[in-house]
Design a protein around this motif. Structure first.
Motif, mmCIF file in Angstrom:
data_model
loop_
_atom_site.group_PDB
_atom_site.id
_atom_site.type_symbol
_atom_site.label_atom_id
_atom_site.label_comp_id
_atom_site.label_asym_id
_atom_site.label_seq_id
_atom_site.Cartn_x
_atom_site.Cartn_y
_atom_site.Cartn_z
ATOM 1 N N PHE A 101 56.482 85.780 35.372
ATOM 2 C CA PHE A 101 55.465 86.765 34.984
ATOM 3 C C PHE A 101 55.280 87.777 36.104
ATOM 4 N N ARG A 102 54.619 88.850 35.733
ATOM 5 C CA ARG A 102 54.217 89.886 36.681
ATOM 6 C C ARG A 102 52.802 90.296 36.299
ATOM 7 N N ASN A 103 51.903 90.242 37.276
ATOM 8 C CA ASN A 103 50.501 90.466 36.931
ATOM 9 C C ASN A 103 49.783 91.224 38.047
ATOM 10 N N GLN A 104 48.797 92.003 37.623
ATOM 11 C CA GLN A 104 47.931 92.744 38.543
ATOM 12 C C GLN A 104 46.524 92.733 37.973
ATOM 13 N N TYR A 105 45.531 92.448 38.835
ATOM 14 C CA TYR A 105 44.144 92.359 38.377
ATOM 15 C C TYR A 105 43.355 93.604 38.778
ATOM 16 N N LEU A 106 42.460 93.975 37.879
ATOM 17 C CA LEU A 106 41.458 94.993 38.161
ATOM 18 C C LEU A 106 40.093 94.349 37.942
ATOM 19 N N LEU A 107 39.284 94.261 39.007
ATOM 20 C CA LEU A 107 37.983 93.612 38.935
ATOM 21 C C LEU A 107 36.892 94.649 39.150
ATOM 22 N N SER A 108 35.855 94.561 38.327
ATOM 23 C CA SER A 108 34.694 95.435 38.469
ATOM 24 C C SER A 108 33.444 94.569 38.507
ATOM 25 N N LEU A 109 32.614 94.769 39.532
ATOM 26 C CA LEU A 109 31.377 94.010 39.689
ATOM 27 C C LEU A 109 30.213 94.989 39.693
ATOM 28 N N GLN A 110 29.238 94.750 38.831
ATOM 29 C CA GLN A 110 28.081 95.627 38.711
ATOM 30 C C GLN A 110 26.810 94.802 38.860
ATOM 31 N N ALA A 111 25.925 95.233 39.789
ATOM 32 C CA ALA A 111 24.672 94.510 40.001
ATOM 33 C C ALA A 111 23.778 94.665 38.780
ATOM 34 N N LEU A 112 23.111 93.552 38.405
ATOM 35 C CA LEU A 112 22.183 93.540 37.281
ATOM 36 C C LEU A 112 20.804 93.108 37.776
ATOM 37 N N PRO A 113 19.745 93.693 37.236
ATOM 38 C CA PRO A 113 18.404 93.243 37.620
ATOM 39 C C PRO A 113 18.087 91.902 36.958
ATOM 40 N N PRO A 114 17.299 91.029 37.572
ATOM 41 C CA PRO A 114 16.762 91.250 38.922
ATOM 42 C C PRO A 114 17.707 90.793 40.025
ATOM 43 N N ASN A 115 18.572 89.801 39.709
ATOM 44 C CA ASN A 115 19.427 89.270 40.775
ATOM 45 C C ASN A 115 20.728 88.726 40.199
ATOM 46 N N GLY A 116 21.310 89.473 39.277
ATOM 47 C CA GLY A 116 22.537 89.023 38.636
ATOM 48 C C GLY A 116 23.670 90.007 38.859
ATOM 49 N N THR A 117 24.852 89.651 38.343
ATOM 50 C CA THR A 117 26.044 90.487 38.504
ATOM 51 C C THR A 117 26.893 90.384 37.245
ATOM 52 N N ARG A 118 27.350 91.527 36.762
ATOM 53 C CA ARG A 118 28.304 91.546 35.647
ATOM 54 C C ARG A 118 29.708 91.655 36.220
ATOM 55 N N LEU A 119 30.544 90.666 35.871
ATOM 56 C CA LEU A 119 31.920 90.600 36.342
ATOM 57 C C LEU A 119 32.853 90.967 35.199
ATOM 58 N N SER A 120 33.653 92.009 35.405
ATOM 59 C CA SER A 120 34.626 92.442 34.398
ATOM 60 C C SER A 120 36.017 92.366 35.005
ATOM 61 N N ILE A 121 36.958 91.765 34.251
ATOM 62 C CA ILE A 121 38.318 91.575 34.750
ATOM 63 C C ILE A 121 39.303 92.055 33.689
ATOM 64 N N LYS A 122 40.261 92.828 34.162
ATOM 65 C CA LYS A 122 41.343 93.273 33.288
ATOM 66 C C LYS A 122 42.667 92.940 33.957
ATOM 67 N N ALA A 123 43.552 92.279 33.215
ATOM 68 C CA ALA A 123 44.848 91.867 33.759
ATOM 69 C C ALA A 123 45.957 92.694 33.125
ATOM 70 N N GLU A 124 46.844 93.185 33.946
ATOM 71 C CA GLU A 124 48.062 93.842 33.454
ATOM 72 C C GLU A 124 49.183 92.804 33.543
ATOM 73 N N PHE A 125 49.186 91.942 32.544
ATOM 74 C CA PHE A 125 50.059 90.772 32.553
ATOM 75 C C PHE A 125 51.321 91.061 31.748
ATOM 76 N N GLU A 126 52.460 90.722 32.346
ATOM 77 C CA GLU A 126 53.751 90.871 31.667
ATOM 78 C C GLU A 126 54.583 89.624 31.946
ATOM 79 N N LYS A 127 55.347 89.217 30.928
ATOM 80 C CA LYS A 127 56.265 88.091 31.118
ATOM 81 C C LYS A 127 57.627 88.634 31.515
ATOM 82 N N MET A 128 58.290 87.893 32.403
ATOM 83 C CA MET A 128 59.578 88.334 32.934
ATOM 84 C C MET A 128 60.637 87.284 32.632
ATOM 85 N N ALA A 129 61.733 87.738 32.007
ATOM 86 C CA ALA A 129 62.881 86.860 31.774
ATOM 87 C C ALA A 129 63.886 87.057 32.896
#
Length: 253
Positions: free
Chosen positions: A191-219
């Protein structure tokens, strides 16, 4: 007989009388010729007293001169000490001025570096466009600082190197280097993969975690095989779980 005795005694009395007169006259004459020394004694006594007084005044003046000289010596010593102190203070002032000048130049350089870093960070933040569509998200009940530390540890533990990272008080974005795993055989692809992570603070003391993978299979032979949406979603959920596990470790902020 009586008469002759009387004649014989008269000359003796006369001589005695004359002798007494001469003695008195001589005494009076001698006393009249001797000079009177009383005024000279008074003058000598007066002069002696004046000399004594002048000597006392002279001694007082000499003592006063000694005291004055001592005061002059003390003032000269204080002036020398004050001059040395002034020279020392001036040397310290020059040293402090030189040090201050060096600090000012250093602060200018640091300020310029901070401004360049802020500009670079702003440019990097503007150049990043996080697309959450197709990715996986999770709201975590932990502060932003704790989540991005856990994300960094999870990425490192799974062999991903952060290529670009931008962090602010309210948001953090990571882009990893592309990780490639060669296919072990014809039947099992890599496989070949690359991650893109985004973290956004949420009130009052939380965090939204967003993940996107550019995943490819390799023969074998470098041939790219298509990867379905479910496979990509599974890869993204797996990283979210890894980050959640890292947050559960004691003393993890």
């Amino acid at each position: 007989m009586t008469r002759s005795v009387s004649q014989t005694s008269d000359p003796r009395c006369f001589l005695r009388f004359i002798g007494g007169i001469l003695l008195v006259t001589t005494a009076l004459t001698a006393s009249g010729c001797k000079p009177n020394e009383s005024p000279l004694k008074d003058e000598n006594e007066r002069l002696r007293k004046q000399v004594t007084k002048q000597e006392s005044v002279l001694i007082s003046l000499q003592d006063g001169n000694k005291v004055m000289q001592q005061q002059i010596d003390l003032l000269n010593r204080e002036l020398r000490d004050a001059k040395k102190e002034t020279e020392r203070a001036e040397a310290e002032r020059r040293a402090m001025a030189a040090m201050l000048g060096a600090k000012v130049e250093e602060n200018k350089k640091l300020s310029a570096e901070v401004q360049r870093a802020a500009l670079t960070k702003a440019q990097a933040s503007q150049s990043l466009r996080v697309e959450d569509k197709g990715g996986q998200s999770a709201d975590l009940p932990r502060p932003l600082t704790a989540v991005f530390k856990a994300a960094e540890e999870a990425l490192t533990r799974n062999g991903y190197t952060v290529r670009v990272g931008v962090k602010t008080d309210q948001k953090a974005v990571y882009v990893t280097e592309r990780k490639t795993s060669s296919p072990p055989s014809l039947e099992v692809p890599g496989f070949r993969n690359q991650y893109l992570l985004s973290l956004q603070a949420l009130p009052p003391n939380g965090t939204r975690l967003s993940i996107k993978a550019e995943f490819e299979k390799m023969a074998q032979g470098g041939r790219v095989l298509p990867a379905g949406p479910e496979e990509k979603a599974e890869i993204e959920r797996r990283l979210i779980n890894e980050i959640s596990k890292a947050l559960e470790v004691p003393n993890k902020l």
